[in-house]
Design a protein around this motif. Structure first.
Motif, PDB file in Angstrom:
ATOM      1  N   VAL A 274       9.228 -41.918  17.098  1.00  0.00           N
ATOM      2  CA  VAL A 274       9.598 -41.255  18.350  1.00  0.00           C
ATOM      3  C   VAL A 274       8.682 -40.051  18.489  1.00  0.00           C
ATOM      4  N   ILE A 275       7.746 -40.120  19.422  1.00  0.00           N
ATOM      5  CA  ILE A 275       6.706 -39.103  19.557  1.00  0.00           C
ATOM      6  C   ILE A 275       7.134 -38.074  20.602  1.00  0.00           C
ATOM      7  N   VAL A 276       7.219 -36.820  20.184  1.00  0.00           N
ATOM      8  CA  VAL A 276       7.574 -35.725  21.086  1.00  0.00           C
ATOM      9  C   VAL A 276       6.300 -35.008  21.511  1.00  0.00           C
ATOM     10  N   ILE A 277       6.094 -34.893  22.818  1.00  0.00           N
ATOM     11  CA  ILE A 277       4.947 -34.161  23.364  1.00  0.00           C
ATOM     12  C   ILE A 277       5.476 -32.878  23.992  1.00  0.00           C
ATOM     13  N   PRO A 278       5.284 -31.733  23.342  1.00  0.00           N
ATOM     14  CA  PRO A 278       5.776 -30.472  23.925  1.00  0.00           C
ATOM     15  C   PRO A 278       4.890 -30.032  25.076  1.00  0.00           C
ATOM     16  N   VAL A 279       5.497 -29.593  26.156  1.00  0.00           N
ATOM     17  CA  VAL A 279       4.761 -29.075  27.317  1.00  0.00           C
ATOM     18  C   VAL A 279       5.281 -27.661  27.569  1.00  0.00           C
ATOM     19  N   GLY A 280       4.515 -26.668  27.129  1.00  0.00           N
ATOM     20  CA  GLY A 280       4.943 -25.284  27.212  1.00  0.00           C
ATOM     21  C   GLY A 280       4.443 -24.578  28.449  1.00  0.00           C
ATOM     22  N   GLU A 281       4.575 -23.257  28.440  1.00  0.00           N
ATOM     23  CA  GLU A 281       4.326 -22.452  29.635  1.00  0.00           C
ATOM     24  C   GLU A 281       2.903 -22.587  30.152  1.00  0.00           C
ATOM     25  N   ASP A 282       1.897 -22.612  29.268  1.00  0.00           N
ATOM     26  CA  ASP A 282       0.497 -22.621  29.699  1.00  0.00           C
ATOM     27  C   ASP A 282      -0.159 -23.990  29.596  1.00  0.00           C
ATOM     28  N   ASN A 298      -2.235 -43.060  24.827  1.00  0.00           N
ATOM     29  CA  ASN A 298      -3.016 -44.256  24.498  1.00  0.00           C
ATOM     30  C   ASN A 298      -2.742 -44.716  23.069  1.00  0.00           C
ATOM     31  N   LEU A 299      -2.634 -43.753  22.138  1.00  0.00           N
ATOM     32  CA  LEU A 299      -2.319 -44.105  20.756  1.00  0.00           C
ATOM     33  C   LEU A 299      -0.916 -44.695  20.639  1.00  0.00           C
ATOM     34  N   CYS A 300       0.010 -44.160  21.427  1.00  0.00           N
ATOM     35  CA  CYS A 300       1.369 -44.722  21.429  1.00  0.00           C
ATOM     36  C   CYS A 300       1.345 -46.179  21.875  1.00  0.00           C
ATOM     37  N   ASN A 301       0.508 -46.491  22.856  1.00  0.00           N
ATOM     38  CA  ASN A 301       0.368 -47.885  23.306  1.00  0.00           C
ATOM     39  C   ASN A 301      -0.265 -48.747  22.225  1.00  0.00           C
ATOM     40  N   ASP A 302      -1.383 -48.257  21.673  1.00  0.00           N
ATOM     41  CA  ASP A 302      -2.157 -49.063  20.724  1.00  0.00           C
ATOM     42  C   ASP A 302      -1.392 -49.322  19.431  1.00  0.00           C
ATOM     43  N   GLN A 303      -0.623 -48.314  18.964  1.00  0.00           N
ATOM     44  CA  GLN A 303       0.005 -48.432  17.652  1.00  0.00           C
ATOM     45  C   GLN A 303       1.486 -48.786  17.720  1.00  0.00           C
ATOM     46  N   GLY A 304       2.046 -48.834  18.923  1.00  0.00           N
ATOM     47  CA  GLY A 304       3.417 -49.313  19.055  1.00  0.00           C
ATOM     48  C   GLY A 304       4.483 -48.297  18.709  1.00  0.00           C
ATOM     49  N   ALA A 305       4.429 -47.118  19.324  1.00  0.00           N
ATOM     50  CA  ALA A 305       5.481 -46.120  19.125  1.00  0.00           C
ATOM     51  C   ALA A 305       6.794 -46.633  19.724  1.00  0.00           C
ATOM     52  N   GLU A 306       7.906 -46.186  19.154  1.00  0.00           N
ATOM     53  CA  GLU A 306       9.200 -46.620  19.676  1.00  0.00           C
ATOM     54  C   GLU A 306       9.506 -45.957  21.009  1.00  0.00           C
ATOM     55  N   ALA A 307       9.192 -44.664  21.144  1.00  0.00           N
ATOM     56  CA  ALA A 307       9.479 -43.945  22.389  1.00  0.00           C
ATOM     57  C   ALA A 307       8.623 -42.693  22.440  1.00  0.00           C
ATOM     58  N   VAL A 308       8.458 -42.168  23.654  1.00  0.00           N
ATOM     59  CA  VAL A 308       7.754 -40.901  23.889  1.00  0.00           C
ATOM     60  C   VAL A 308       8.700 -39.978  24.631  1.00  0.00           C
ATOM     61  N   LYS A 334       3.474 -48.505  27.619  1.00  0.00           N
ATOM     62  CA  LYS A 334       4.253 -49.718  27.351  1.00  0.00           C
ATOM     63  C   LYS A 334       5.611 -49.406  26.738  1.00  0.00           C
ATOM     64  N   THR A 335       5.719 -48.273  26.065  1.00  0.00           N
ATOM     65  CA  THR A 335       6.966 -47.936  25.399  1.00  0.00           C
ATOM     66  C   THR A 335       7.868 -47.130  26.323  1.00  0.00           C
ATOM     67  N   ARG A 336       9.111 -46.893  25.923  1.00  0.00           N
ATOM     68  CA  ARG A 336      10.051 -46.124  26.736  1.00  0.00           C
ATOM     69  C   ARG A 336       9.646 -44.653  26.770  1.00  0.00           C
ATOM     70  N   SER A 337       9.838 -44.028  27.908  1.00  0.00           N
ATOM     71  CA  SER A 337       9.480 -42.612  28.059  1.00  0.00           C
ATOM     72  C   SER A 337      10.694 -41.820  28.533  1.00  0.00           C
ATOM     73  N   TYR A 338      10.813 -40.605  28.004  1.00  0.00           N
ATOM     74  CA  TYR A 338      11.927 -39.725  28.336  1.00  0.00           C
ATOM     75  C   TYR A 338      11.380 -38.326  28.633  1.00  0.00           C
ATOM     76  N   GLY A 470      13.530 -44.452  15.173  1.00  0.00           N
ATOM     77  CA  GLY A 470      12.309 -43.971  14.535  1.00  0.00           C
ATOM     78  C   GLY A 470      12.353 -42.498  14.156  1.00  0.00           C
ATOM     79  N   GLU A 471      11.440 -42.122  13.282  1.00  0.00           N
ATOM     80  CA  GLU A 471      11.296 -40.723  12.867  1.00  0.00           C
ATOM     81  C   GLU A 471      10.763 -39.895  14.036  1.00  0.00           C
ATOM     82  N   VAL A 472      11.342 -38.715  14.239  1.00  0.00           N
ATOM     83  CA  VAL A 472      10.899 -37.828  15.319  1.00  0.00           C
ATOM     84  C   VAL A 472       9.706 -37.015  14.828  1.00  0.00           C
ATOM     85  N   ILE A 473       8.582 -37.154  15.519  1.00  0.00           N
ATOM     86  CA  ILE A 473       7.362 -36.458  15.121  1.00  0.00           C
ATOM     87  C   ILE A 473       6.761 -35.780  16.347  1.00  0.00           C
ATOM     88  N   THR A 474       6.400 -34.531  16.190  1.00  0.00           N
ATOM     89  CA  THR A 474       5.799 -33.772  17.286  1.00  0.00           C
ATOM     90  C   THR A 474       4.289 -33.957  17.293  1.00  0.00           C
TER      91      THR A 474
END
Length: 719
Positions: A274-282, A298-308, A334-338, A470-474
């Motif tokens: 489970v890939i977390v993409i932080p989007v901060g102030e700047d 793109n890496l999430c697509n290529d390697q098959g992440a469970e979710a973003v 391709k994967t689920r997005s939140y 899946g494991e939560v990774i930032t």
């Protein structure tokens, strides 16, 4: 004997527990809040340090002793959202006044108490007047600020159990507030409650505040049996640290280490994570950060992440980059997005959230206000605003509909003239930019949430609700990506260093330190923009070749053919084109990938605005530095040491030519011994000196007369 041993063990255990008990267990912490605490972030960070330490030390509650008279509500909103998330019971004691930002901090507390004669309310948005903007533009800017502030204040009220209509009347003067036949605030005026009005009973419960109480000590006694109150300040923290060190037991169970979310390495597999993409102030104002997010997806697509999961806490950013991310990368994911709105998804942040499959809101959060503004943050002119609104809505509507969200919401976020009405229910009236608080975003319409699926407090709660395993990774940028982000953010500084270093190198013999500095600065500039994605493929070589050609032409102008002008102008233009293009490469192609209807190449100044601005700043800064170095460098001690005064037998003024020039006086007559064009050699009183003529030239052998002496410069004219 065995019984005695057990009693001794129990006694030691109890002693150890008591010794390890936090210092503030069962006590209330009190912290004073003034205007300076809200307006000075250094003061606020210090105050937060005290609060966090008090909670860590086991404080049973926190009292905000508020005395705020004029601070801006916009400044206080993110601070109030911080207070609302504290995991301890909070009480606001309005000590004389909680006006503006102070009112929002009070709304962020679980309970509000009033001192006799105190007041609370009047927290409107404040927008600085700008005479360069039209009245329509200023009204749009004010409407956007009002929408964000109102949503945030309402969210605080709903989270803490206060009446949302109170927040509306505090913030929006057009709302007013009436209780039966009694008008507390007429339309056109802001609500400002005195203590008696704030505690009056409405429908069996106080309007806003629990009660009027004499002072903060009385509040502490009513809140806890012991009524022990600890004042938080720097001296308290210092004393506490000393006490903790002294009272630390000899044997203590090792504390459980804090579990931190691991940071993903780019060579680590994303598979089933489970890939977390932080989007901060700047983050949304840096194009390189968009490139990082695109590579991550793109890496999430290529390697098959469970979710973003996009974790959003942003006031917005670059519009076209956001549209490109929505229409290309998020659509192709391709994967689920939140989206986890924690705590703001404003402007571009709201658009990213609505391009994901599912949205979750933090308890005190807001989403919306996506009206396009100019590069400097000011509203667009009416015609340009209508054009941009139409373009943005057309592109965003496609993505939002594809993700199953209501397109009327994004339309109201972009165009303030639309508002938001669902099934005849006016949620946001026309004339206001749609900005939803957490309660509004999750309200049920025909059994379906309006926008967000629910209110959660953490990423882990989203995992639980969505059954993610899946494991939560930032995801964080790698070393090269961080270089790219910093280079693109501070490109103008590299231009300053490169141009100043290059000029100094051309003015000194040989090749030395300034040249290496210039090469390093420009190499880092182009490398950073290449990694960031604004340069790709063959265009990198083309841009680099144009830049080198420009440097060569400038060198020809300065060294080989000074005064010819043309090589210098062409060289400057080549350098400008290369640098500006490198800084604008993200925007050169339309985000949709379409070509102009004419089939040719279109030029839009706005596309290159950031690049031109950075280049202008770089050239201006380099010119200032070069001027200062030319004026002051010869006077600096290290450079004076390079002049061989003692070895030459004196200073420059002691040389024969300088002594002869110093003897010349206005009116002296002589003969030109060389042509003066405009400089040459003349003979005065048997001495040969250098002179010049202004406004023409003098042939050799012509009689001359000294017209003016300016220091060592002798100006002559023909007789």
């Amino acid at each position: 004997m065995q019984l005695l041993r057990h009693l001794l063990l129990i006694t030691l255990t109890l002693f150890s527990v008591n010794a390890a008990e936090p210092a503030l267990t069962g006590k209330l912490a009190r912290v004073g809040i003034t205007d300076s605490d809200i307006e000075d972030m250094r003061r606020w960070r210090e105050l937060r340090l005290w609060i966090d330490e008090a909670i860590k030390q086991g404080a049973s509650g926190l009292i905000l002793d508020i005395h705020v008279t004029q601070s801006h509500a916009q400044l206080a909103l993110p601070l109030a959202e911080e207070m609302a998330r504290l995991k301890v019971k909070t009480r606001a004691f309005v000590n004389t006044s909680a006006i503006g930002g102070g009112a929002l901090l009070a709304l962020a507390c679980d309970e509000i108490w009033m001192a006799p004669g105190s007041r609370i309310g009047a927290a409107p948005p404040k927008v600085q007047a700008d005479e360069s903007l039209s009245q329509k533009a200023q009204d749009t800017l004010l409407a956007e600020s009002l929408a964000v502030l109102k949503a945030g204040a309402r969210s605080l009220c709903k989270l803490k159990g206060h009446r949302p209509e109170i927040a509306d009347a505090f913030v929006d003067r057009e709302k007013g507030l009436s209780l039966g036949a009694t008008a507390l605030a007429e339309k056109g005026e802001l609500l400002l409650l005195d203590a008696d009005a704030a505690v009056q009973s409405v429908d069996g419960k106080p309007l806003l505040a629990r009660a009027i109480i004499a002072d903060v000590e009385a509040l502490a006694k009513s809140a806890t049996p012991a009524g022990t109150l600890v004042n938080l300040n720097a001296a308290w923290l210092e004393k506490l640290n000393e006490t903790v060190v002294e009272a630390k037991p000899a044997t203590k169970t090792a504390a459980k280490p804090e579990v931190k979310t691991p940071v993903i390495a780019r060579d680590q597999s994303y598979k089933d994570k489970v890939i977390v993409i932080p989007v901060g102030e700047d983050d949304l104002i840096i194009p390189a950060r968009f490139e990082f997010m695109k590579r991550t997806l793109n890496l999430c697509n290529d390697q098959g992440a469970e979710a973003v999961i996009f974790e959003l806490d942003t006031p917005g950013g670059l519009a076209w980059d956001t549209i490109s991310l929505m229409m290309k990368d998020l659509q192709n994911l391709k994967t689920r997005s939140y989206a986890f709105v924690n705590t703001r998804a404003i402007s571009a942040g709201a658009m990213i959230a609505m391009a994901t499959d599912t949205i979750y809101m933090a308890p005190a959060s807001a989403i919306g206000a996506s009206t396009p503004v100019s590069g400097d943050g000011t509203p667009l002119a009416q015609a340009e605003r209508a054009k941009n609104n139409s373009a943005f809505m057309g592109m965003a509507r496609t993505v939002v509909r594809e993700k199953g969200h209501d397109v009327r919401i994004i339309e109201g976020m972009i165009d303030m003239d639309r508002g938001l009405t669902i099934n005849g229910q006016i949620i946001i009236p026309k004339g206001e930019i749609v900005t939803l608080d957490s309660e509004q975003a999750t309200m049920l319409i025909n059994g379906k949430p309006l926008l967000a699926k629910g209110i959660v407090k953490s990423i882990d709660e989203i995992k639980q609700r969505e059954s993610l395993k899946g494991e939560v990774i930032t995801a964080e940028p790698t070393g090269f990506e961080m270089i790219a982000i910093w280079v693109t953010r501070y490109a103008s500084i590299l231009i300053i260093i490169g141009l100043a270093g290059g000029y100094l190198e051309m003015q000194t013999p040989g090749f030395g330190l300034p040249g290496f500095v210039a090469i390093g600065a420009f190499a880092l500039f182009f490398f950073g923009h290449y990694v960031a994605g604004s340069l790709a493929g063959q265009e990198t070589m083309v841009v680099a070749a144009i830049f080198i050609l420009g440097i060569v032409l400038i060198g020809v102008e300065l060294l080989a053919a000074p005064g010819t002008i043309l090589p210098g102008v062409l060289g400057f233009l080549c350098v400008m084109v290369a640098l500006v293009y490198a800084m604008s490469g993200w925007e050169v192609a339309p985000p949709s990938g379409e070509v102009p209807a004419s089939g040719g190449i279109s030029f839009n100044f706005a596309t290159y605005a950031v690049g031109i601005r950075n280049f202008t700043l770089g050239v201006s800064g380099a010119a200032i530095i070069i001027t200062l170095l030319v004026l002051w460098m010869p006077e600096l001690r290290p450079f004076r040491a390079l002049v061989l005064q003692s070895s030459a037998g004196g200073t420059l003024e002691d040389t024969p030519s300088m002594r002869d020039a110093a003897r010349a006086s206005v009116g002296d007559s002589g003969t030109a011994r060389s042509a003066l064009r405009p400089y040459g050699t003349i003979e005065i009183g048997g001495r040969l000196v250098e002179a010049m003529v202004e406004g023409g030239y003098v042939q050799s052998g012509t009689a001359i007369r000294v017209r003016e002496v300016r220091g060592e410069k002798i100006i002559v004219e023909a007789v």
